[in-house]
Design a protein around this motif. Structure first.
Motif, PDB file in Angstrom:
ATOM      1  N   ALA A 347       0.870  -1.188   0.000  1.00  0.00           N
ATOM      2  CA  ALA A 347       0.000   0.000   0.000  1.00  0.00           C
ATOM      3  C   ALA A 347       0.900   1.229   0.000  1.00  0.00           C
ATOM      4  O   ALA A 347       2.106   1.121   0.240  1.00  0.00           O
ATOM      5  N   PRO A 348       0.340   2.408  -0.291  1.00  0.00           N
ATOM      6  CA  PRO A 348       1.157   3.631  -0.191  1.00  0.00           C
ATOM      7  C   PRO A 348       1.621   3.844   1.252  1.00  0.00           C
ATOM      8  O   PRO A 348       0.809   4.109   2.141  1.00  0.00           O
ATOM      9  N   THR A 350       4.949   5.406   3.840  1.00  0.00           N
ATOM     10  CA  THR A 350       6.215   6.122   3.957  1.00  0.00           C
ATOM     11  C   THR A 350       7.309   5.104   4.283  1.00  0.00           C
ATOM     12  O   THR A 350       7.034   3.971   4.704  1.00  0.00           O
ATOM     13  N   LEU A 351       8.557   5.509   4.083  1.00  0.00           N
ATOM     14  CA  LEU A 351       9.672   4.630   4.421  1.00  0.00           C
ATOM     15  C   LEU A 351       9.624   4.269   5.903  1.00  0.00           C
ATOM     16  O   LEU A 351       9.845   3.109   6.277  1.00  0.00           O
ATOM     17  N   GLU A 352       9.318   5.242   6.733  1.00  0.00           N
ATOM     18  CA  GLU A 352       9.246   4.997   8.172  1.00  0.00           C
ATOM     19  C   GLU A 352       8.163   3.966   8.494  1.00  0.00           C
ATOM     20  O   GLU A 352       8.374   3.054   9.302  1.00  0.00           O
ATOM     21  N   GLU A 353       6.993   4.091   7.860  1.00  0.00           N
ATOM     22  CA  GLU A 353       5.912   3.140   8.096  1.00  0.00           C
ATOM     23  C   GLU A 353       6.291   1.743   7.625  1.00  0.00           C
ATOM     24  O   GLU A 353       6.013   0.742   8.292  1.00  0.00           O
ATOM     25  N   SER A 354       6.935   1.676   6.465  1.00  0.00           N
ATOM     26  CA  SER A 354       7.349   0.381   5.929  1.00  0.00           C
ATOM     27  C   SER A 354       8.350  -0.307   6.852  1.00  0.00           C
ATOM     28  O   SER A 354       8.235  -1.508   7.133  1.00  0.00           O
ATOM     29  N   MET A 355       9.324   0.458   7.333  1.00  0.00           N
ATOM     30  CA  MET A 355      10.347  -0.119   8.196  1.00  0.00           C
ATOM     31  C   MET A 355       9.770  -0.537   9.544  1.00  0.00           C
ATOM     32  O   MET A 355      10.163  -1.558  10.115  1.00  0.00           O
ATOM     33  N   LYS A 356       8.810   0.222  10.025  1.00  0.00           N
ATOM     34  CA  LYS A 356       8.177  -0.100  11.304  1.00  0.00           C
ATOM     35  C   LYS A 356       7.360  -1.384  11.218  1.00  0.00           C
ATOM     36  O   LYS A 356       7.255  -2.145  12.183  1.00  0.00           O
ATOM     37  N   ASN A 357       6.799  -1.655  10.038  1.00  0.00           N
ATOM     38  CA  ASN A 357       5.910  -2.804   9.872  1.00  0.00           C
ATOM     39  C   ASN A 357       6.508  -3.921   9.021  1.00  0.00           C
ATOM     40  O   ASN A 357       5.780  -4.753   8.479  1.00  0.00           O
ATOM     41  N   LEU A 361       4.549  -7.091   7.092  1.00  0.00           N
ATOM     42  CA  LEU A 361       4.530  -7.056   5.634  1.00  0.00           C
ATOM     43  C   LEU A 361       5.184  -8.308   5.039  1.00  0.00           C
ATOM     44  O   LEU A 361       4.712  -8.847   4.026  1.00  0.00           O
ATOM     45  N   LEU A 362       6.244  -8.782   5.666  1.00  0.00           N
ATOM     46  CA  LEU A 362       6.878 -10.025   5.218  1.00  0.00           C
ATOM     47  C   LEU A 362       5.923 -11.201   5.348  1.00  0.00           C
ATOM     48  O   LEU A 362       5.804 -12.042   4.442  1.00  0.00           O
ATOM     49  N   GLU A 363       5.241 -11.266   6.459  1.00  0.00           N
ATOM     50  CA  GLU A 363       4.310 -12.372   6.690  1.00  0.00           C
ATOM     51  C   GLU A 363       3.160 -12.350   5.681  1.00  0.00           C
ATOM     52  O   GLU A 363       2.802 -13.389   5.097  1.00  0.00           O
ATOM     53  N   ILE A 364       2.598 -11.172   5.440  1.00  0.00           N
ATOM     54  CA  ILE A 364       1.475 -11.047   4.497  1.00  0.00           C
ATOM     55  C   ILE A 364       1.912 -11.450   3.087  1.00  0.00           C
ATOM     56  O   ILE A 364       1.216 -12.206   2.397  1.00  0.00           O
ATOM     57  N   ALA A 365       3.068 -10.946   2.652  1.00  0.00           N
ATOM     58  CA  ALA A 365       3.563 -11.281   1.314  1.00  0.00           C
ATOM     59  C   ALA A 365       3.801 -12.778   1.184  1.00  0.00           C
ATOM     60  O   ALA A 365       3.479 -13.390   0.150  1.00  0.00           O
ATOM     61  N   THR A 366       4.354 -13.379   2.221  1.00  0.00           N
ATOM     62  CA  THR A 366       4.613 -14.820   2.187  1.00  0.00           C
ATOM     63  C   THR A 366       3.317 -15.618   2.101  1.00  0.00           C
ATOM     64  O   THR A 366       3.230 -16.601   1.347  1.00  0.00           O
ATOM     65  N   ILE A 367       2.321 -15.211   2.842  1.00  0.00           N
ATOM     66  CA  ILE A 367       1.020 -15.905   2.809  1.00  0.00           C
ATOM     67  C   ILE A 367       0.463 -15.918   1.386  1.00  0.00           C
ATOM     68  O   ILE A 367       0.016 -16.959   0.883  1.00  0.00           O
TER      69      ILE A 367
END
Length: 378
Positions: A347-348, A350-357, A361-367
């Protein structure tokens, strides 16, 4: 179903084992009976010690050493599960993050603490040592490391050189007679992911000096010092290091380890993959999932996903790469054994949001990837 999960760290977000844990969680939510083997990896820089210790059942050790500015710090290193191989990250003793931003100046920083870690490993009867280069605060050609092990670097007046790359232009002679005698029995592997020579436009000072606090003027002085140092090393030790690929790594520590400890320089990811026995784990394996924080044009130059893919390709195992960000025009990576690669950002953000989560995000992509796998293998 057997899946090998072998990622690098996502720098600034998650260590390699944490990345592996989140990917494994995603796999198990779709294939609860799957056999998942987690093998955290490193390309020889940050995370090298953790990767090899966790993968081999080794142990972390701590040692008080002199930091880059000669202040006392508590550095870490490890002994692998075999009980006789040590692993050291030079950045743990001589790294840039150990120096406050306002005090960063490679004219004065030293690799002395890295030499002290090597001595600590020898004290524990470890005569095979893996040293990871990367993240250095230094540009002293490994002089400090050698000083910690007994080498003397003298001026024309017979005085000992001060610490730091700024003094190398005053070097007149190198005395190695009093170096630790155990060095002759040492098998040293230098894990490195760059090919920079010691000097010149692509050398240690000009390429990496600025990020350590060097102005252009300082970088020029450091480069001249390293060139002079290389000539004295060649004369007094009989070892030519100035133009060797990788000799400029970690501010020239690569050259110092080659010259003083007869080290063998190898791509870091190859050293790690060999040490953890990845190829054996790929036997009878259905899928490999690897990853790194950013998949880009640098990946082809010995980063973890490339090393994993080449190893898997020999065993005809498909490879999925997950990354925080993915650069355009990387299709050529498919020819290296990477079956498919994906950004985990869904989803759109920020870099900070991506790094925090990153973990979620890894788990969702893997699923989602595992659902595709499940449909394909009905």
């Amino acid at each position: 179903m057997k899946v090998v999960v072998a990622p690098d760290s996502f720098k600034g977000s998650l260590a390699a084992m944490d990345v592996a844990n989140n990917i494994a969680s995603g796999i198990m939510k779709v294939f609860p009976l799957a056999e998942v083997k987690k093998i955290p990896l490193s390309d020889g820089g940050e995370g090298l010690v953790d990767s090899l210790i966790q993968s081999t059942g080794g142990k972390i050790h701590y040692q008080k050493v002199k930091g880059p500015l000669l202040n006392e710090i508590n550095a870490f290193w490890g002994i692998l599960g075999d009980g006789k191989t040590a692993v050291i990250e030079m950045a743990a003793a001589s790294g840039l993050l150990l120096v406050p931003e306002d005090k960063r100046n490679p004219l004065f920083t030293t690799t002395y603490g890295t030499g002290e870690l090597i001595k600590a490993a020898l004290d524990k009867q470890c005569f095979k040592i893996i040293v990871g280069l990367g993240g250095s605060a230094t540009n002293d050609g490994g002089m400090g490391m050698a000083q910690a092990l007994g080498a003397k670097f003298l001026t024309a007046a017979g005085e000992e050189l001060p610490h730091g790359g700024g003094s190398l232009s005053r070097l007149s002679s190198i005395i190695t007679a009093d170096m630790d005698p155990r060095i002759k029995d040492l098998d040293l592997l230098i894990a490195c992911d760059v090919n920079n020579p010691l000097t010149g436009p692509a050398g240690a000072s000009y390429v990496y000096g600025p990020q350590k606090g060097a102005t252009q003027e300082i970088a020029s002085k450091l480069n001249q010092g390293l060139s002079h140092y290389a000539r004295i090393v060649a004369r007094d030790l009989g070892v030519e290091v100035e133009h060797l690929p990788g000799s400029g790594a970690a501010g020239g520590l690569g050259a110092g380890l080659l010259a003083f400890l007869s080290g063998k320089l190898r791509p870091g990811v190859e050293v790690v993959i060999e040490t953890v026995g990845l190829e054996k784990e790929l036997q009878n394996c259905d899928l490999v999932i690897t990853g790194e924080g950013k998949l880009d044009h640098q990946t082809i130059f010995g980063k973890v996903p490339l090393g994993v893919a080449r190893c898997a390709k020999k065993n005809n195992v498909p490879v999925i790469v997950l990354a925080g960000s993915v650069e355009e025009n990387l299709e050529y990576l498919h020819d290296e054994g990477i079956t498919a690669y994906f950004s985990i950002v869904n989803a759109p953000l920020t870099l900070e949001e991506s790094m925090k989560n990153t973990g979620k995000l890894l788990e969702i992509a893997t699923i989602e990837i595992m659902h595709i796998w499940k449909y394909r293998h009905k």
